[in-house]
Scaffold this motif. Sequence first.
Motif, mmCIF file in Angstrom:
data_model
loop_
_atom_site.group_PDB
_atom_site.id
_atom_site.type_symbol
_atom_site.label_atom_id
_atom_site.label_comp_id
_atom_site.label_asym_id
_atom_site.label_seq_id
_atom_site.Cartn_x
_atom_site.Cartn_y
_atom_site.Cartn_z
ATOM 1 N N VAL A 282 0.756 -1.028 0.056
ATOM 2 C CA VAL A 282 -0.101 0.055 0.100
ATOM 3 C C VAL A 282 0.966 1.039 -0.082
ATOM 4 O O VAL A 282 1.727 1.439 0.865
ATOM 5 C CB VAL A 282 -0.967 -0.020 1.087
ATOM 6 N N ILE A 283 0.998 2.153 -1.122
ATOM 7 C CA ILE A 283 1.477 3.265 -1.199
ATOM 8 C C ILE A 283 0.755 4.510 -0.731
ATOM 9 O O ILE A 283 -0.389 4.687 -1.282
ATOM 10 C CB ILE A 283 2.132 3.582 -2.621
ATOM 11 N N ARG A 284 1.270 5.196 0.312
ATOM 12 C CA ARG A 284 0.582 6.213 0.711
ATOM 13 C C ARG A 284 1.385 7.620 0.644
ATOM 14 O O ARG A 284 2.569 7.446 0.373
ATOM 15 C CB ARG A 284 0.365 6.167 2.445
ATOM 16 N N GLU A 285 0.687 8.742 0.492
ATOM 17 C CA GLU A 285 1.251 9.999 -0.004
ATOM 18 C C GLU A 285 2.447 10.266 0.749
ATOM 19 O O GLU A 285 2.419 10.484 2.145
ATOM 20 C CB GLU A 285 0.194 10.995 0.062
ATOM 21 N N GLY A 286 3.566 10.634 0.064
ATOM 22 C CA GLY A 286 4.723 11.051 0.727
ATOM 23 C C GLY A 286 5.723 9.676 1.713
ATOM 24 O O GLY A 286 6.579 10.446 2.183
ATOM 25 N N LYS A 287 5.115 8.895 1.791
ATOM 26 C CA LYS A 287 5.558 7.924 2.562
ATOM 27 C C LYS A 287 6.673 6.828 1.621
ATOM 28 O O LYS A 287 6.377 6.506 0.257
ATOM 29 C CB LYS A 287 4.464 7.074 3.031
ATOM 30 N N THR A 288 7.454 6.427 2.463
ATOM 31 C CA THR A 288 8.391 5.230 1.914
ATOM 32 C C THR A 288 8.185 4.006 2.436
ATOM 33 O O THR A 288 8.190 3.728 3.622
ATOM 34 C CB THR A 288 9.873 5.845 2.281
ATOM 35 N N VAL A 289 8.040 3.089 1.665
ATOM 36 C CA VAL A 289 7.682 1.573 1.949
ATOM 37 C C VAL A 289 8.943 0.815 1.671
ATOM 38 O O VAL A 289 9.195 0.583 0.444
ATOM 39 C CB VAL A 289 6.564 1.252 1.425
ATOM 40 N N ARG A 290 9.219 -0.193 2.676
ATOM 41 C CA ARG A 290 10.230 -1.035 2.346
ATOM 42 C C ARG A 290 9.752 -2.288 2.308
ATOM 43 O O ARG A 290 8.785 -2.916 3.164
ATOM 44 C CB ARG A 290 11.445 -1.020 3.317
ATOM 45 N N GLN A 291 10.173 -3.311 1.073
ATOM 46 C CA GLN A 291 9.628 -4.709 0.798
ATOM 47 C C GLN A 291 10.888 -5.276 0.387
ATOM 48 O O GLN A 291 11.273 -5.136 -0.664
ATOM 49 C CB GLN A 291 8.431 -4.392 -0.136
ATOM 50 N N ASP A 292 11.399 -6.330 1.323
ATOM 51 C CA ASP A 292 12.412 -7.021 0.943
ATOM 52 C C ASP A 292 11.942 -8.398 0.181
ATOM 53 O O ASP A 292 10.908 -8.781 0.746
ATOM 54 C CB ASP A 292 13.244 -7.505 1.989
ATOM 55 N N PHE A 293 12.309 -9.033 -0.625
ATOM 56 C CA PHE A 293 12.141 -10.345 -1.161
ATOM 57 C C PHE A 293 13.336 -11.220 -0.880
ATOM 58 O O PHE A 293 14.473 -10.919 -1.043
ATOM 59 C CB PHE A 293 11.968 -10.253 -2.827
ATOM 60 N N SER A 294 12.798 -12.301 -0.793
ATOM 61 C CA SER A 294 13.842 -13.583 -0.457
ATOM 62 C C SER A 294 13.647 -14.573 -1.680
ATOM 63 O O SER A 294 12.586 -15.081 -2.028
ATOM 64 C CB SER A 294 13.358 -14.418 0.904
ATOM 65 N N ILE A 295 14.720 -15.154 -1.932
ATOM 66 C CA ILE A 295 15.113 -16.110 -2.981
ATOM 67 C C ILE A 295 15.851 -17.206 -2.351
ATOM 68 O O ILE A 295 16.484 -17.179 -1.308
ATOM 69 C CB ILE A 295 15.611 -15.439 -4.269
ATOM 70 N N ALA A 296 15.916 -18.521 -3.139
ATOM 71 C CA ALA A 296 16.837 -19.600 -2.506
ATOM 72 C C ALA A 296 17.223 -20.521 -3.571
ATOM 73 O O ALA A 296 16.490 -20.587 -4.813
ATOM 74 C CB ALA A 296 16.109 -20.206 -1.289
ATOM 75 N N MET A 297 18.195 -21.141 -3.477
ATOM 76 C CA MET A 297 18.530 -22.311 -4.197
ATOM 77 C C MET A 297 17.691 -23.455 -4.094
ATOM 78 O O MET A 297 17.765 -23.675 -2.838
ATOM 79 C CB MET A 297 20.055 -22.572 -4.357
ATOM 80 N N GLN A 298 16.975 -24.177 -4.900
ATOM 81 C CA GLN A 298 16.160 -25.257 -4.511
ATOM 82 C C GLN A 298 16.924 -26.538 -4.489
ATOM 83 O O GLN A 298 17.954 -26.560 -4.895
ATOM 84 C CB GLN A 298 15.070 -25.341 -5.662
ATOM 85 N N GLY A 299 16.469 -27.331 -3.532
ATOM 86 C CA GLY A 299 17.081 -28.620 -3.364
ATOM 87 C C GLY A 299 16.392 -29.800 -3.869
ATOM 88 O O GLY A 299 15.089 -29.601 -4.169
#
Length: 511
Positions: free
Chosen positions: A189-206
Amino acid sequence: MKKTTILNMVYAVLFCVLLVFLLDGGREDGAIQAGPQPDPGGTSSARGAFRVPRLESPGREVVETLVAEDGNDRVDRSGKRKPPRLKRQREPGVLHGHIVDGNGNRLPRGRVLVFRKAHGLDLVAQADIEGAEREYRCCLPAGKVYYAAVDPLSIEGLGVPPLSRGFTRAKRGSDGSILLNEYSRARVVIREGKTVRQDFSIAMQGDVVGRLLDEHGEPLPGVVARIRGLGAKNGGSMQDGTTDKDGVFRLHHLFPGSYRLGFWRPVDFDGFQPPLPTDFVLREGEERDLGDIQVLQGTCAVRGIVVDQDGRPFPGLPIACFPSSSGEDQKSPFDLGDVIRRTRTGADGAFELNNLPAIFCQVSLTPGYEPRGVGTNQVAFWEPSVEVHLTSKQPVVDIGVHVVQQSRPFRLEGRLLEKFPGSHQGFRATVSQGEGQSLPEGVRRSTLRRKPVDVDWETGTYRCLVETPRPEIELRFELEGYEDRVFLIQPEPRGVWTQDIAIPQDFTTPQ
């Protein structure tokens, strides 16, 4: 008359002067100073932007950006052009973050895609990993919800992002292209003048590999190996594999995390005893070998006797054993719907279920019975499942004698005689338990609430089956515009009650 006209003109001029003063009086103190206005001649752009300072609180000035809309199409009643309206333009928000691997390290490259919907290809923005901080950043219009995901093509060789339907291999299109809808998206959700942090995780499959053996140590082919995710990142994911002729099973493309491995038998594997579930942790990029897994050797048994309501043996009745949910702290190798063992009662009504594992289980005396299917040769009442706790200290459990009532229905039938075609409009027949009546003592069956009677207008007949033993019942015939025709009947086992109904002769009009 002339004097009055002059006075009215003077009042009108004073009123106009006062109105102008009220509209423009606040501009002298400089509280609001408008910037450059759009070109009234129309030579400038259709939309012009200018800034207006406003005082939000003492000592603090907040600057807003206003947009002047094109006023060429805004005219008053006299045909004069109206001044442009001012519309506040929202300040955009910022979405930023990192893409990290299974160890929490930031990836040196990658791309984040931003969509307008949770599913679909309505791409609105994209941002690449940049700078020493290895961060992505993009500006988005405020006041909206977005869905962000990692572009799998941008991180090839580094790992894969999580999928929306469990962590298995993503499907591809007919042309070999990657289907972005297969990958999970983060709601932002993006709000006016605000900064939103969203990290993404990936991995090597086994991968996971193992071998299933029977109680004699021989390979067991054709059994389904099912793996379920237990962790926060892979919870809910599931993947199946089948053992080959050597009993070997392989499960590929698994995200790192905690898993539980179990085995499921096909229907024709009657008597199959799956091993206890195996819990393990899969690390990133690991090929985990679980070794040899052997099925359970059932050493327990359950026996009992089933009789009908007259105390006579009930032969040929299906008996089944299911896993029970009573032992919640026990790690059972079965799902609750699995059938561990099946058998039938003999001529003396006795049964015995052998080779059962030492677990909590339920013994059902009439599995698969459908109570709506009342018939002459069906079971009228199913005994609740008997809870049994099988242990190595008590391998054989005798549940004793149980009563299962044999179906002995009472039949209601007759003809429906119409005086002329179509006279049955508004006709309805129902049967219910008599008012104030209760079931006989010891009979465990649901109360007969009002239910419709089967009517066949092609043959002009009605028919209904009522299970016994049963107290007095009420058969009611209804015809719109007439009083109801009611019969009170005492059902008898395997009895028949017959009554023809003439429509509308057998009905009386209301008084």
